[in-house]
Design an enzyme around this catalytic site. Structure first.
Site, short mmCIF file in Angstrom:
data_model
loop_
_atom_site.label_atom_id
_atom_site.label_comp_id
_atom_site.label_asym_id
_atom_site.label_seq_id
_atom_site.Cartn_x
_atom_site.Cartn_y
_atom_site.Cartn_z
N ASP A 53 1.50 5.02 -30.84
CA ASP A 53 0.95 3.87 -30.11
C ASP A 53 0.63 4.29 -28.67
OD1 ASP A 53 0.49 1.46 -28.72
OD2 ASP A 53 2.01 0.37 -29.86
N SER B 21 2.64 -7.36 -29.71
CA SER B 21 2.46 -6.76 -28.39
C SER B 21 3.19 -7.57 -27.32
CB SER B 21 0.96 -6.63 -28.09
OG SER B 21 0.72 -5.75 -27.02
N HIS C 250 -1.99 1.06 -31.82
CA HIS C 250 -1.45 -0.20 -31.29
C HIS C 250 -2.02 -1.36 -32.09
CE1 HIS C 250 0.40 -2.82 -28.34
NE2 HIS C 250 -0.73 -3.52 -28.30
#
Length: 347
Positions: free
Chosen positions: A290, A157, A318
């Site tokens: 996502d 991320s 995600h």
């Protein structure tokens, strides 16, 4: 239907790069991007492996926490460095899964915490941000000084975006630090990510939850550095009033780290323009559902270098990627990363 969409040119490179990676099979009982994101983070989190913590002083007088895996490692084992996501740590579900896989393989591994993360407060007014490639550079160079064998990095991320940006900025120079890298669920286009996170369910679920921890953490930081942050225009009122990522990044993140405003920050910190300059073998994994980044913003092969392998699954959420019958497991991601890294290591 096969869940992996491989994007690469020429086709021979695609086959060679992807053929040894495990296919991702999303579970039938878990549907929708939000359930695929939230469920593994809450229900499949496991206790962290044994860590040994080191506190590293930064060049500017701050500190960060490094959690070293303490399980036995093989002779000449590679070192895997992990960079976590926003407000993450060595206890995050994805970090635990990756560290456990590294331990099982007999690798050395460590989680590098960004400033103020991992339960260790930093000593300077600044914090961390999605484009903090300078911090990535310093951390990796420190690891390289301690390890003369193969070294790999995996960023998730926010940490993945910063790692990808560093890889592109460094170009060939990145080879002096890394033999391979993986970027997982990174918001490669921060403008597109910021827009979707501040709308609808995304805002109600993810933005609200992140700001629930970021606001009090920043207010505590402000109390320690009130004079310095007030000079930058960061005040308790500005922090408390932020209700979206755009507002928080405009009022806090941007001024705190030298950006003109949120637009300057999101555009300059995005790693997507740098993917075409990467020369270290790098696997970039994104799920097309996502909720943090729309599929339309994902890069195509024409936007990355020949050293980048794009692996884009239709599902996974995600940093989710749950597999198997209920209650499921989250071992596909670490298996995929280690399978990608293995051929990059000396025989």
């Amino acid at each position: 239907m096969h869940a992996i969409q491989a994007l690469a040119l020429p086709m021979r490179r695609t086959i060679n790069a992807m053929s040894h990676l495990p296919a991702y099979h999303p579970p039938r009982w878990l549907l929708g991007p939000h359930s695929e994101t939230i469920y593994p983070a809450l229900a499949l989190k496991r206790p962290a492996p044994p860590y040994r913590r080191e506190i590293w002083p930064t060049p500017d007088g701050d500190e960060i926490a490094i959690d070293w895996l303490t399980t036995p490692s093989k002779a000449h084992a590679p070192l895997l460095v992990h960079f976590h996501g926003l407000e993450g740590s060595g206890n995050s579900h994805y970090a635990v899964a990756l560290m456990q896989a590294a331990a099982h393989r007999g690798w050395r591994a460590a989680v590098a915490h960004f400033r103020g993360c991992g339960g260790h407060r930093n000593r300077k007014p600044r914090a961390y941000h999605a484009g903090d490639s300078g911090e990535i550079d310093w951390i990796l160079r420190c690891f390289r000084q301690q390890h003369d064998g193969p070294m790999l990095a995996a960023g998730v991320s926010l940490g993945g975006n910063a790692l990808a940006k560093w890889l592109g900025e460094q170009g060939n120079a990145a080879h002096t630090a890394l033999d391979g890298a993986a970027v997982i669920s990174a918001p490669l286009d921060l403008v597109a990510a910021g827009q979707v996170l501040d709308k609808g369910l995304n805002r109600a679920i993810y933005t609200r939850e992140f700001l629930r921890t970021l606001r009090p953490k920043t207010l505590a930081h402000l109390a320690a550095f009130e004079q310095e942050l007030a000079f930058l225009g960061v005040t308790p009122r500005e922090i408390a009033a932020a209700r979206t990522f755009k507002e928080f990044d405009n009022r806090v993140t941007a001024p705190l780290h030298g950006f003109r405003d949120v637009h300057d920050y999101w555009s300059r910190a995005s790693s997507k323009p740098w993917l075409q300059h990467i020369t270290v073998p790098t696997l970039v994994i994104n799920a097309r559902n996502d909720p943090f980044l729309p599929a339309a913003a994902l890069p195509g092969q024409h936007e990355v270098s020949s050293s980048v392998t794009l692996l884009q699954t239709e599902r996974g959420g995600h940093v989710g990627f749950t597999e198997g019958p209920f209650p499921g497991r989250i071992d596909w991601l670490p298996r995929c990363l280690l399978a990608y890294f293995e051929p990059l290591l000396p025989a």
